[in-house]
Design a protein around this motif. Sequence first.
Motif, mmCIF file in Angstrom:
data_model
loop_
_atom_site.group_PDB
_atom_site.id
_atom_site.type_symbol
_atom_site.label_atom_id
_atom_site.label_comp_id
_atom_site.label_asym_id
_atom_site.label_seq_id
_atom_site.Cartn_x
_atom_site.Cartn_y
_atom_site.Cartn_z
ATOM 1 N N UNK A 143 72.712 69.848 14.962
ATOM 2 C CA UNK A 143 71.341 69.943 15.480
ATOM 3 C C UNK A 143 70.730 71.327 15.290
ATOM 4 N N UNK A 144 71.536 72.285 14.810
ATOM 5 C CA UNK A 144 71.007 73.626 14.574
ATOM 6 C C UNK A 144 70.861 74.463 15.832
ATOM 7 N N UNK A 145 71.726 74.224 16.817
ATOM 8 C CA UNK A 145 71.702 75.025 18.049
ATOM 9 C C UNK A 145 72.752 76.116 17.922
ATOM 10 N N UNK A 146 72.301 77.317 17.569
ATOM 11 C CA UNK A 146 73.220 78.407 17.248
ATOM 12 C C UNK A 146 73.388 79.339 18.441
ATOM 13 N N UNK A 147 74.054 78.816 19.469
ATOM 14 C CA UNK A 147 74.391 79.598 20.657
ATOM 15 C C UNK A 147 75.861 79.388 20.966
ATOM 16 N N UNK A 148 76.466 80.369 21.620
ATOM 17 C CA UNK A 148 77.841 80.199 22.077
ATOM 18 C C UNK A 148 77.905 79.027 23.050
ATOM 19 N N UNK A 149 78.873 78.108 22.887
ATOM 20 C CA UNK A 149 78.969 76.955 23.788
ATOM 21 C C UNK A 149 79.131 77.327 25.257
ATOM 22 N N UNK A 150 79.553 78.567 25.519
ATOM 23 C CA UNK A 150 79.707 79.000 26.903
ATOM 24 C C UNK A 150 78.418 79.492 27.537
ATOM 25 N N UNK A 151 77.328 79.539 26.770
ATOM 26 C CA UNK A 151 76.036 80.003 27.291
ATOM 27 C C UNK A 151 75.502 79.049 28.350
ATOM 28 N N UNK A 152 75.016 79.602 29.452
ATOM 29 C CA UNK A 152 74.403 78.759 30.477
ATOM 30 C C UNK A 152 73.129 78.118 29.924
ATOM 31 N N UNK A 153 72.966 76.836 30.160
ATOM 32 C CA UNK A 153 71.775 76.128 29.659
ATOM 33 C C UNK A 153 70.506 76.688 30.304
ATOM 34 N N UNK A 154 70.629 77.178 31.531
ATOM 35 C CA UNK A 154 69.473 77.769 32.209
ATOM 36 C C UNK A 154 68.919 78.986 31.488
ATOM 37 N N UNK A 155 69.715 79.597 30.617
ATOM 38 C CA UNK A 155 69.265 80.770 29.862
ATOM 39 C C UNK A 155 68.613 80.401 28.529
ATOM 40 N N UNK A 156 68.572 79.101 28.207
ATOM 41 C CA UNK A 156 67.995 78.664 26.946
ATOM 42 C C UNK A 156 66.500 78.417 27.072
ATOM 43 N N UNK A 157 65.797 78.563 25.952
ATOM 44 C CA UNK A 157 64.382 78.180 25.889
ATOM 45 C C UNK A 157 64.282 76.652 25.859
#
Length: 266
Positions: free
Chosen positions: A132-146
């Motif tokens: 899907x092209x989501x280039x974030x560390x899997x441990x990143x909190x979803x609340x910190x995403x746009x």
Amino acid sequence: MEPLIKMSGITKEFPGVKALDNISFDILPGEVHVLIGENGAGKSTLMKILSGVYTPTSGKIICNGHEYSALDTKTSYDEGIAIVYQELSVINELSILENLFVGKLPTKKVCGVPVVDYKLMKEKASTVLEQVGLHHDPGTLVGDLAIPDKQLCEIAKALVSGAKVIVLDEPTSSLTVQEVDKLFEMMRMLKEQGISLIYISHKMDEIFEICDEISVLRDGKLVMTKTAKDTSMNELITAMVGRSLESRFPPVDNTPGDTILSIQHL
């Protein structure tokens, strides 16, 4: 080509109203099928029947060759159907990885005791996040995403579940032009992998950019299904509202009228 999903004669009645009237709706493998109609046309009701939230009054649904008079949410999930609603259901307090597997954590046995298989989770997460092209560390909190990345997280969650048909309900309502382009790029990539997408939108310019097939609902009835290349924006609008429109942007009279509200010294 055989449809992945075939809905035939779907009728749904609520007390005092027929929300859907004898709808037949097919989804082919690797197809982007746009579903449009005015508010109250029956789009959400039809998708809730597909996802097992509503039980149809009559009709049948064939999924992957299996025939049902109605689906429940588990059967719909098992048949590879997923819906990404306009109101995203991600859990901000959990990581991307945890969101992908919420409610369905894989386990393995260690000394005879079942424990969460984090290695398998990370392997699967890496694959779908790349999809899907989501280039974030899997441990990143979803609340910190746009917002756009939260949406991609929802789509990745659907892919982890093995979804073959993904319903996107007004996915571009809160996205910028650049973010819409990114979403469409991801949709084309999923289409190439044989995943079917049902796309619900009111934005007419987007429809012709991304879709293969278009179905129009009006007052609970299916009034038109055509390929994108065989129709036009004016024909779609006419089908939606039930009458021909002379002008999409009629002239506006800007002459000031009588005062209808006056406030002093608030």
